[in-house]
Scaffold this motif. Structure first.
Motif, mmCIF file in Angstrom:
data_model
loop_
_atom_site.group_PDB
_atom_site.id
_atom_site.type_symbol
_atom_site.label_atom_id
_atom_site.label_comp_id
_atom_site.label_asym_id
_atom_site.label_seq_id
_atom_site.Cartn_x
_atom_site.Cartn_y
_atom_site.Cartn_z
ATOM 1 N N LEU A 299 12.629 5.398 0.090
ATOM 2 C CA LEU A 299 11.820 4.231 -0.244
ATOM 3 C C LEU A 299 11.820 3.260 0.922
ATOM 4 C CD1 LEU A 299 12.782 3.527 -3.976
ATOM 5 C CD2 LEU A 299 10.887 4.874 -3.064
ATOM 6 N N LEU A 300 10.615 2.818 1.289
ATOM 7 C CA LEU A 300 10.441 1.889 2.396
ATOM 8 C C LEU A 300 9.835 0.595 1.887
ATOM 9 C CD1 LEU A 300 8.760 4.346 4.935
ATOM 10 C CD2 LEU A 300 11.203 3.823 4.734
ATOM 11 N N ARG A 301 10.155 -0.482 2.584
ATOM 12 C CA ARG A 301 9.587 -1.785 2.253
ATOM 13 C C ARG A 301 8.686 -2.236 3.389
ATOM 14 N NH1 ARG A 301 13.104 -7.348 1.349
ATOM 15 N NH2 ARG A 301 11.343 -8.771 1.052
ATOM 16 N N LEU A 302 7.454 -2.605 3.032
ATOM 17 C CA LEU A 302 6.491 -3.148 3.981
ATOM 18 C C LEU A 302 6.282 -4.621 3.674
ATOM 19 C CD1 LEU A 302 3.743 -0.362 4.087
ATOM 20 C CD2 LEU A 302 4.812 -1.378 6.094
ATOM 21 N N PRO A 303 6.053 -5.433 4.701
ATOM 22 C CA PRO A 303 5.851 -6.865 4.451
ATOM 23 C C PRO A 303 4.644 -7.174 3.578
ATOM 24 C CG PRO A 303 6.363 -6.479 6.759
ATOM 25 C CD PRO A 303 6.136 -5.141 6.140
ATOM 26 N N GLY A 304 3.582 -6.346 3.612
ATOM 27 C CA GLY A 304 2.398 -6.609 2.799
ATOM 28 C C GLY A 304 1.455 -5.435 2.847
ATOM 29 N N THR A 305 0.439 -5.448 1.995
ATOM 30 C CA THR A 305 -0.435 -4.285 1.873
ATOM 31 C C THR A 305 -1.262 -4.029 3.125
ATOM 32 O OG1 THR A 305 -2.137 -5.647 0.830
ATOM 33 C CG2 THR A 305 -0.617 -4.482 -0.619
ATOM 34 N N ASP A 306 -1.427 -5.024 3.991
ATOM 35 C CA ASP A 306 -2.180 -4.829 5.225
ATOM 36 C C ASP A 306 -1.252 -4.739 6.432
ATOM 37 O OD1 ASP A 306 -4.658 -4.911 3.931
ATOM 38 O OD2 ASP A 306 -4.678 -7.091 3.975
ATOM 39 N N ALA A 307 0.038 -4.556 6.186
ATOM 40 C CA ALA A 307 1.012 -4.579 7.269
ATOM 41 C C ALA A 307 0.960 -3.312 8.107
ATOM 42 C CB ALA A 307 2.423 -4.767 6.712
ATOM 43 N N ASP A 308 1.465 -3.423 9.315
ATOM 44 C CA ASP A 308 1.589 -2.291 10.221
ATOM 45 C C ASP A 308 2.700 -1.378 9.711
ATOM 46 O OD1 ASP A 308 2.181 -0.607 12.360
ATOM 47 O OD2 ASP A 308 1.857 -2.163 13.859
ATOM 48 N N PRO A 309 2.443 -0.064 9.552
ATOM 49 C CA PRO A 309 3.505 0.839 9.096
ATOM 50 C C PRO A 309 4.741 0.829 9.992
ATOM 51 C CG PRO A 309 1.382 1.929 8.930
ATOM 52 C CD PRO A 309 1.140 0.649 9.662
ATOM 53 N N THR A 310 4.590 0.430 11.261
ATOM 54 C CA THR A 310 5.760 0.365 12.135
ATOM 55 C C THR A 310 6.724 -0.732 11.696
ATOM 56 O OG1 THR A 310 4.622 -1.098 13.717
ATOM 57 C CG2 THR A 310 4.512 1.275 14.124
ATOM 58 N N LEU A 311 6.279 -1.634 10.815
ATOM 59 C CA LEU A 311 7.157 -2.691 10.304
ATOM 60 C C LEU A 311 7.932 -2.249 9.064
ATOM 61 C CD1 LEU A 311 4.787 -5.801 10.647
ATOM 62 C CD2 LEU A 311 6.528 -4.986 12.263
ATOM 63 N N ALA A 312 7.672 -1.037 8.588
ATOM 64 C CA ALA A 312 8.378 -0.539 7.408
ATOM 65 C C ALA A 312 9.854 -0.332 7.730
ATOM 66 C CB ALA A 312 7.765 0.778 6.936
ATOM 67 N N ARG A 313 10.688 -0.532 6.725
ATOM 68 C CA ARG A 313 12.126 -0.260 6.863
ATOM 69 C C ARG A 313 12.654 0.213 5.520
ATOM 70 N NH1 ARG A 313 14.969 -3.997 4.321
ATOM 71 N NH2 ARG A 313 14.247 -6.143 4.091
ATOM 72 N N PRO A 314 13.767 0.936 5.525
ATOM 73 C CA PRO A 314 14.317 1.401 4.254
ATOM 74 C C PRO A 314 14.610 0.266 3.289
ATOM 75 C CG PRO A 314 15.314 2.567 6.084
ATOM 76 C CD PRO A 314 14.501 1.464 6.680
ATOM 77 N N LEU A 315 14.276 0.490 2.035
ATOM 78 C CA LEU A 315 14.566 -0.483 0.976
ATOM 79 C C LEU A 315 16.041 -0.374 0.599
ATOM 80 C CD1 LEU A 315 13.145 -2.460 -1.096
ATOM 81 C CD2 LEU A 315 13.073 -0.498 -2.636
ATOM 82 N N THR A 316 16.706 -1.534 0.481
ATOM 83 C CA THR A 316 18.117 -1.556 0.108
ATOM 84 C C THR A 316 18.330 -2.489 -1.080
ATOM 85 O OG1 THR A 316 18.770 -3.444 1.502
ATOM 86 C CG2 THR A 316 18.675 -1.255 2.558
ATOM 87 N N SER A 317 19.498 -2.407 -1.653
ATOM 88 C CA SER A 317 19.815 -3.268 -2.796
ATOM 89 C C SER A 317 19.768 -4.745 -2.407
ATOM 90 C CB SER A 317 21.188 -2.915 -3.350
ATOM 91 O OG SER A 317 22.186 -3.079 -2.348
ATOM 92 N N ALA A 318 19.988 -5.042 -1.121
ATOM 93 C CA ALA A 318 19.962 -6.436 -0.675
ATOM 94 C C ALA A 318 18.564 -7.031 -0.791
ATOM 95 C CB ALA A 318 20.451 -6.524 0.769
ATOM 96 N N ASP A 319 17.529 -6.165 -0.896
ATOM 97 C CA ASP A 319 16.159 -6.663 -1.027
ATOM 98 C C ASP A 319 15.848 -7.140 -2.438
ATOM 99 O OD1 ASP A 319 15.247 -6.093 1.657
ATOM 100 O OD2 ASP A 319 15.246 -3.977 1.101
ATOM 101 N N LEU A 320 16.646 -6.740 -3.411
ATOM 102 C CA LEU A 320 16.365 -7.101 -4.797
ATOM 103 C C LEU A 320 16.828 -8.524 -5.076
ATOM 104 C CD1 LEU A 320 17.368 -3.823 -6.652
ATOM 105 C CD2 LEU A 320 15.198 -4.449 -5.589
ATOM 106 N N LYS A 321 16.043 -9.206 -5.888
ATOM 107 C CA LYS A 321 16.355 -10.575 -6.239
ATOM 108 C C LYS A 321 17.111 -10.620 -7.561
ATOM 109 C CE LYS A 321 12.133 -12.331 -4.045
ATOM 110 N NZ LYS A 321 10.880 -13.050 -4.260
ATOM 111 N N ALA A 322 18.123 -11.463 -7.623
ATOM 112 C CA ALA A 322 18.893 -11.599 -8.867
ATOM 113 C C ALA A 322 18.062 -12.328 -9.914
ATOM 114 C CB ALA A 322 20.171 -12.361 -8.584
#
Length: 322
Positions: A299-322
């Motif tokens: 699973l990768l996280r992109l900044p937005g739907t029009d973002a550059d795929p080179t900005l994708a990075r693996p999704l981690t638990s730290a990305d989730l909001k409490a």
């Protein structure tokens, strides 16, 4: 649990993402409770599955480097089937690997005279018996497609009869044929004889608009634009631009291992695809992300739907909001 927007391979959808037993789990739609998505904290950005490179040569790169990439799947298009199968087992910790096995080529054909071709990475085919045996060997080794060389600039090519015999043998095992088409008329010939995919977008010559339209209706192209320079690069980009506009399926592929290039997502290939008119959701479709609903997908996280795929990075638990 967070609300999230994700790409399902065709379009953006809404769902939920949470960490369960140490794994990220994405589900489509609203949570199975009285909660609504609007009641949940929303993940910033969007989620996609790991990207696909449809043309690599694992024996020619340090495949362990894939561990740090955003590729979730690669397709090896020409190598020693036993060696690639062994690499597949090791690389599977990082990415999903599919492979064609050895190049099938005429006696003396490409790439039999190439220093870079590892031992066992090609089979020289003299007749239909040899063609049937080679296809069976690749299928039994676990191949997901069959690679056929059709390179008239580097030696002999198959007769129409023998090329079709390979296509028929592959079809009997449920495998599509991917053709390396190089030389005048090579791309048209491969399509006419039943190849399902070109390993390289046509680069030897500019196809006319009628040829491009016919190809768009019958065969898909793997891009590999960044391996070319000068006029050859311009020809390939122009062909892809018109092929895409005609509705043809373009797949991201780099020919990884063909000279120095990243072992991972290749920004130069993405830039060339944009030059050819693929951007936004079209570019994501070319990258063929893994199904993010599959628990085994990267699973990768992109900044937005029009973002550059080179900005994708693996999704981690730290990305989730409490």
């Amino acid at each position: 649990m967070n609300a999230a927007t994700f790409f399902d391979g065709e379009e953006w959808r809404d769902g939920t993402i949470e960490m369960i037993d140490g794994r990220m789990l994405l589900r489509a739609g609203s949570p199975a409770s009285d909660l609504r998505l609007s009641d949940l904290p929303r993940l910033d950005g969007v989620i996609v599955g790991g990207f696909t490179d449809h043309h690599v040569h694992l024996q020619l790169v340090d495949h362990a480097l894939l561990h740090d990439s955003t590729l979730g799947r690669v397709i090896d298009l020409g190598g020693n089937p036993a060696a690639v199968a062994a690499l597949t087992e090791g690389a599977a910790r990082f990415v999903s690997v599919a492979f064609a096995g050895a190049f099938l080529t005429p006696v003396g054909g490409y790439p039999s005279d190439r220093d870079w071709a590892p031992a066992g990475s090609f089979r020289e085919i003299a007749d239909t018996a040899a063609a049937t045996a080679a296809v069976a060997e690749m299928a039994d080794a676990g191949a997901s497609c069959i690679k056929v060389a059709n390179n008239s600039t580097a030696g002999p090519v198959f007769s129409d009869f023998l090329f079709r015999a390979i296509v028929e043998a592959a079809a009997s095992r449920g495998l599509p044929v991917v053709a390396h088409a190089e030389g005048e008329g090579g791309a048209q010939r491969a399509a006419r004889l039943g190849a399902a995919r070109l390993a390289h977008a046509p680069f030897t010559e500019r196809l006319d608009d009628a040829e491009v339209t016919a190809q768009a209706a019958s065969i898909s192209w793997i891009s590999t634009l960044a391996v070319h320079e000068g006029d050859t690069h311009a020809t390939a980009v122009d062909n892809v631009r018109r092929f895409h506009a005609a509705g043809g399926i373009v797949l991201y592929g780099t020919d990884m291992g063909n000279g120095p290039m990243p072992v991972g997502l290749n920004p130069a290939e993405l830039a060339a695809l944009r030059d050819a008119g693929l951007d936004g959701i079209d570019l994501l479709r070319a990258l063929a992300p893994q199904n993010p609903l599959d628990p085994a997908a990267l699973l990768l996280r992109l900044p937005g739907t029009d973002a550059d795929p080179t900005l994708a990075r693996p999704l981690t638990s730290a990305d989730l909001k409490a």
